[in-house]
Design a protein around this motif. Structure first.
Motif, PDB file in Angstrom:
ATOM      1  N   ASP A   1       9.742   3.223 -19.443  1.00 27.73           N
ATOM      2  CA  ASP A   1      10.362   1.697 -19.589  1.00 27.73           C
ATOM      3  C   ASP A   1       9.916   0.889 -20.307  1.00 27.73           C
ATOM      4  O   ASP A   1      10.431  -0.220 -20.256  1.00 27.73           O
ATOM      5  N   GLN A   2       8.723   1.006 -21.087  1.00 23.49           N
ATOM      6  CA  GLN A   2       8.286   0.255 -22.009  1.00 23.49           C
ATOM      7  C   GLN A   2       8.904   0.614 -23.493  1.00 23.49           C
ATOM      8  O   GLN A   2       8.661   1.707 -23.976  1.00 23.49           O
ATOM      9  N   PRO A   3       9.301  -0.539 -24.119  1.00 25.86           N
ATOM     10  CA  PRO A   3       9.944  -0.173 -25.399  1.00 25.86           C
ATOM     11  C   PRO A   3       8.921   0.232 -26.504  1.00 25.86           C
ATOM     12  O   PRO A   3       7.817  -0.399 -26.539  1.00 25.86           O
ATOM     13  N   ARG A   4       9.052   1.012 -26.950  1.00 30.28           N
ATOM     14  CA  ARG A   4       8.199   1.615 -28.508  1.00 30.28           C
ATOM     15  C   ARG A   4       8.804   1.661 -29.664  1.00 30.28           C
ATOM     16  O   ARG A   4       9.728   1.395 -29.745  1.00 30.28           O
ATOM     17  N   SER A   5       8.298   2.051 -30.613  1.00 32.14           N
ATOM     18  CA  SER A   5       8.842   1.980 -31.927  1.00 32.14           C
ATOM     19  C   SER A   5       9.828   3.181 -32.059  1.00 32.14           C
ATOM     20  O   SER A   5       9.658   4.360 -31.394  1.00 32.14           O
ATOM     21  N   PRO A   6      10.741   3.036 -32.945  1.00 35.79           N
ATOM     22  CA  PRO A   6      11.790   4.092 -32.872  1.00 35.79           C
ATOM     23  C   PRO A   6      11.018   5.387 -33.322  1.00 35.79           C
ATOM     24  O   PRO A   6      10.263   5.314 -34.212  1.00 35.79           O
ATOM     25  N   HIS A   7      11.961   6.478 -33.263  1.00 38.60           N
ATOM     26  CA  HIS A   7      11.311   7.644 -33.515  1.00 38.60           C
ATOM     27  C   HIS A   7      11.707   7.848 -35.018  1.00 38.60           C
ATOM     28  O   HIS A   7      12.690   7.667 -35.638  1.00 38.60           O
ATOM     29  N   SER A   8      10.592   8.058 -35.754  1.00 35.40           N
ATOM     30  CA  SER A   8      10.621   8.093 -37.282  1.00 35.40           C
ATOM     31  C   SER A   8      10.852   9.419 -37.947  1.00 35.40           C
ATOM     32  O   SER A   8      10.511   9.629 -39.087  1.00 35.40           O
ATOM     33  N   GLY A   9      11.216  10.450 -37.078  1.00 36.42           N
ATOM     34  CA  GLY A   9      10.954  11.659 -37.840  1.00 36.42           C
ATOM     35  C   GLY A   9      12.166  12.879 -37.093  1.00 36.42           C
ATOM     36  O   GLY A   9      13.062  12.176 -36.289  1.00 36.42           O
ATOM     37  N   MET A  10      12.129  13.858 -37.299  1.00 37.32           N
ATOM     38  CA  MET A  10      13.206  14.764 -36.714  1.00 37.32           C
ATOM     39  C   MET A  10      12.150  15.840 -36.044  1.00 37.32           C
ATOM     40  O   MET A  10      11.362  16.491 -36.829  1.00 37.32           O
ATOM     41  N   ASP A  11      12.177  16.210 -34.831  1.00 37.62           N
ATOM     42  CA  ASP A  11      11.445  17.056 -34.140  1.00 37.62           C
ATOM     43  C   ASP A  11      12.325  18.595 -34.320  1.00 37.62           C
ATOM     44  O   ASP A  11      13.509  18.415 -33.994  1.00 37.62           O
ATOM     45  N   ILE A  12      11.653  19.637 -34.519  1.00 37.00           N
ATOM     46  CA  ILE A  12      12.324  20.779 -34.341  1.00 37.00           C
ATOM     47  C   ILE A  12      11.275  22.004 -33.810  1.00 37.00           C
ATOM     48  O   ILE A  12      10.340  21.941 -34.165  1.00 37.00           O
ATOM     49  N   ALA A  13      11.992  22.518 -32.659  1.00 38.08           N
ATOM     50  CA  ALA A  13      11.062  23.411 -32.066  1.00 38.08           C
ATOM     51  C   ALA A  13      10.959  24.807 -32.665  1.00 38.08           C
ATOM     52  O   ALA A  13      11.974  25.526 -33.258  1.00 38.08           O
ATOM     53  N   ALA A  14      10.007  25.239 -32.440  1.00 34.23           N
ATOM     54  CA  ALA A  14       9.568  26.673 -33.333  1.00 34.23           C
ATOM     55  C   ALA A  14       8.295  27.420 -32.380  1.00 34.23           C
ATOM     56  O   ALA A  14       7.653  26.903 -31.820  1.00 34.23           O
ATOM     57  N   ASP A  15       8.246  28.722 -32.569  1.00 30.33           N
ATOM     58  CA  ASP A  15       7.315  29.571 -31.848  1.00 30.33           C
ATOM     59  C   ASP A  15       6.092  29.163 -32.511  1.00 30.33           C
ATOM     60  O   ASP A  15       6.043  29.102 -33.738  1.00 30.33           O
ATOM     61  N   THR A  16       4.917  29.344 -31.731  1.00 32.46           N
ATOM     62  CA  THR A  16       3.640  29.012 -32.261  1.00 32.46           C
ATOM     63  C   THR A  16       3.512  30.228 -33.262  1.00 32.46           C
ATOM     64  O   THR A  16       3.769  31.361 -32.859  1.00 32.46           O
ATOM     65  N   GLY A  17       3.004  29.527 -34.357  1.00 31.08           N
ATOM     66  CA  GLY A  17       2.495  30.611 -35.525  1.00 31.08           C
ATOM     67  C   GLY A  17       4.018  30.697 -36.579  1.00 31.08           C
ATOM     68  O   GLY A  17       3.779  31.357 -37.579  1.00 31.08           O
ATOM     69  N   ALA A  18       5.083  30.188 -36.193  1.00 29.95           N
ATOM     70  CA  ALA A  18       6.250  30.413 -37.007  1.00 29.95           C
ATOM     71  C   ALA A  18       5.995  29.621 -38.560  1.00 29.95           C
ATOM     72  O   ALA A  18       5.156  28.634 -38.505  1.00 29.95           O
TER      73      ALA A  18
END
Length: 177
Positions: free
Chosen positions: A139-156
């Motif tokens: 509940d504490q405001p932080r900086s807006p997200h400045s990227g795009m998260d993409i989930a991938a398998d380890t080693g992809a």
């Protein structure tokens, strides 16, 4: 084009019958590309920009962008590791040092001819939290997200979304690996 905070404006800056104009926003260079015998400035609008008028320079001439309002979604995260919410002094020192590295990379600009601005995805996978999301940690405001998260398998394999030069890598406190 998406002329909003965190978006992109594409502005006609002249005929290709003359040399490519130089363009800058707040003293930082702006990409200029040609299309259909015209030069266009591709202006990244800082996420912190207030809606209204934004001015930039093209060959010393002031150009105007009308910045529209935009409501980014909110993302509320519960973080169990308190140091990720309220870092101690040692962690703050690390964060500020990393910020210098990241800022230097983000401010690295090379003038190279481009035929467009399309990017390919660096890795296949579901997209997670998106650019611009307003973040709240416990509940504490932080900086807006400045990227795009993409989930991938380890080693992809991760590929560059376009040709270029890698100017920074690391294991960063907030930005990850």
């Amino acid at each position: 084009p998406s002329p909003r905070p965190g978006g992109v404006a594409i502005v006609d800056v002249g005929s290709t019958q003359s040399a490519a104009p130089s363009a800058a926003l707040n003293g930082k260079p702006v990409l200029v590309i040609s299309r259909d015998n015209r030069w266009y400035a591709v202006v990244g609008i800082p996420l912190s920009t207030e809606p209204g008028e934004l001015r930039f320079l093209a060959d010393g001439e002031q150009k105007l962008i009308r910045v529209d309002s935009h409501a980014y979604r909110e993302q509320r995260l519960t973080i169990e590791n308190e140091s990720q919410v309220n870092p101690d002094q040692q962690q703050l020192d690390r964060i500020f040092g990393e910020r210098e590295i990241i800022d230097a990379a983000l401010n690295n600009f090379r003038r190279v001819p481009l035929d467009g601005v399309a990017l390919s995805s660096p890795v296949a996978g579901p997209q997670g939290s998106s650019f611009g999301s307003r973040r709240f940690f416990n509940d504490q405001p932080r900086s807006p997200h400045s990227g795009m998260d993409i989930a991938a398998d380890t080693g992809a394999p991760v590929v560059a979304p376009r040709t270029g030069i890698v100017t920074a890598t690391g294991n960063f406190f907030f930005n990850g690996n």
